[in-house]
Design a protein around this motif. Structure first.
Motif, PDB file in Angstrom:
ATOM      1  N   LEU A 133       0.834  -1.208   0.000  1.00  0.00           N
ATOM      2  CA  LEU A 133       0.000   0.000   0.000  1.00  0.00           C
ATOM      3  C   LEU A 133       0.867   1.256   0.000  1.00  0.00           C
ATOM      4  O   LEU A 133       0.573   2.220  -0.706  1.00  0.00           O
ATOM      5  CB  LEU A 133      -0.921   0.016   1.227  1.00  0.00           C
ATOM      6  N   TRP A 134       1.926   1.242   0.788  1.00  0.00           N
ATOM      7  CA  TRP A 134       2.828   2.390   0.820  1.00  0.00           C
ATOM      8  C   TRP A 134       3.515   2.594  -0.527  1.00  0.00           C
ATOM      9  O   TRP A 134       3.763   3.720  -0.932  1.00  0.00           O
ATOM     10  CB  TRP A 134       3.871   2.238   1.919  1.00  0.00           C
ATOM     11  N   ASP A 135       3.813   1.504  -1.214  1.00  0.00           N
ATOM     12  CA  ASP A 135       4.412   1.624  -2.545  1.00  0.00           C
ATOM     13  C   ASP A 135       3.404   2.190  -3.546  1.00  0.00           C
ATOM     14  O   ASP A 135       3.743   3.018  -4.376  1.00  0.00           O
ATOM     15  CB  ASP A 135       4.911   0.259  -3.043  1.00  0.00           C
ATOM     16  N   LYS A 136       2.175   1.723  -3.448  1.00  0.00           N
ATOM     17  CA  LYS A 136       1.154   2.145  -4.405  1.00  0.00           C
ATOM     18  C   LYS A 136       0.668   3.575  -4.127  1.00  0.00           C
ATOM     19  O   LYS A 136       0.478   4.355  -5.053  1.00  0.00           O
ATOM     20  CB  LYS A 136      -0.033   1.179  -4.337  1.00  0.00           C
ATOM     21  N   TRP A 137       0.451   3.892  -2.867  1.00  0.00           N
ATOM     22  CA  TRP A 137      -0.109   5.184  -2.476  1.00  0.00           C
ATOM     23  C   TRP A 137       0.933   5.946  -1.655  1.00  0.00           C
ATOM     24  O   TRP A 137       0.871   5.999  -0.438  1.00  0.00           O
ATOM     25  CB  TRP A 137      -1.391   4.995  -1.669  1.00  0.00           C
ATOM     26  N   LYS A 138       1.861   6.561  -2.335  1.00  0.00           N
ATOM     27  CA  LYS A 138       2.968   7.240  -1.676  1.00  0.00           C
ATOM     28  C   LYS A 138       2.503   8.341  -0.720  1.00  0.00           C
ATOM     29  O   LYS A 138       3.158   8.622   0.272  1.00  0.00           O
ATOM     30  CB  LYS A 138       3.927   7.802  -2.728  1.00  0.00           C
ATOM     31  N   ILE A 139       1.380   8.935  -1.029  1.00  0.00           N
ATOM     32  CA  ILE A 139       0.898  10.050  -0.211  1.00  0.00           C
ATOM     33  C   ILE A 139       0.490   9.608   1.199  1.00  0.00           C
ATOM     34  O   ILE A 139       0.453  10.417   2.109  1.00  0.00           O
ATOM     35  CB  ILE A 139      -0.261  10.778  -0.928  1.00  0.00           C
ATOM     36  N   VAL A 140       0.205   8.313   1.405  1.00  0.00           N
ATOM     37  CA  VAL A 140      -0.217   7.841   2.720  1.00  0.00           C
ATOM     38  C   VAL A 140       0.955   7.342   3.569  1.00  0.00           C
ATOM     39  O   VAL A 140       0.755   6.880   4.687  1.00  0.00           O
ATOM     40  CB  VAL A 140      -1.301   6.744   2.642  1.00  0.00           C
TER      41      VAL A 140
END
Length: 144
Positions: A133-140
């Motif tokens: 998830l951190w890789d996919k959604w860098k903003i989070v």
């Protein structure tokens, strides 16, 4: 260009690769970073478990409904055929209603099964799921 926080998994690796003045400082730094990351992993895992439990409770309702529909088919259609005088039109109409409801219940159960299959790898490996998830959604990505 927007700057994002580094992936916390990368931070964990980076602190292990650094050189430190002594082992106590190294252990303290690595432990602090790990604690910060795994606090987030635990929170993520708890949310996955809560979501799975809620979905399972909902699926149980669908299972019970499907069982009741199957029972109603036997009681209201199949057993009625054994009676000497049967209103076949009414029986056919009731069969169509129950069949339609049964098909809806089957679709709901198939969706619940697919959702559970989607959730299972996430529950089995919450750390990897959160890193993805951190890789996919860098903003989070959290600040570590």
């Amino acid at each position: 260009m927007t700057e994002y926080q580094p992936n916390p998994n990368d931070v964990r690796i980076a602190v292990r690769l650094r050189t430190y003045p002594n082992t106590a400082t190294e252990a303290e730094t690595v432990s602090a970073i790990d604690r910060s990351v795994f606090d987030r992993v635990r929170t993520h895992e708890q949310s996955l478990v809560a979501e799975a439990q809620a979905a399972r409770a909902e699926a149980k309702i669908d299972e019970d409904a499907a069982a009741e529909i199957a029972s109603a088919l036997r009681r209201e259609v199949l057993y009625e055929l054994d009676r000497p005088k049967v209103d076949l039109e009414a029986l056919a109409s009731r069969y169509k209603e129950l069949r339609s409801e049964g098909e809806k219940a089957i679709r709901a159960l198939e969706k619940a099964e697919a959702d559970e299959a989607y959730r299972q790898p996430k529950l089995a490996a919450p750390y990897e799921d959160l890193v993805a998830l951190w890789d996919k959604w860098k903003i989070v990505r959290p600040t570590i």
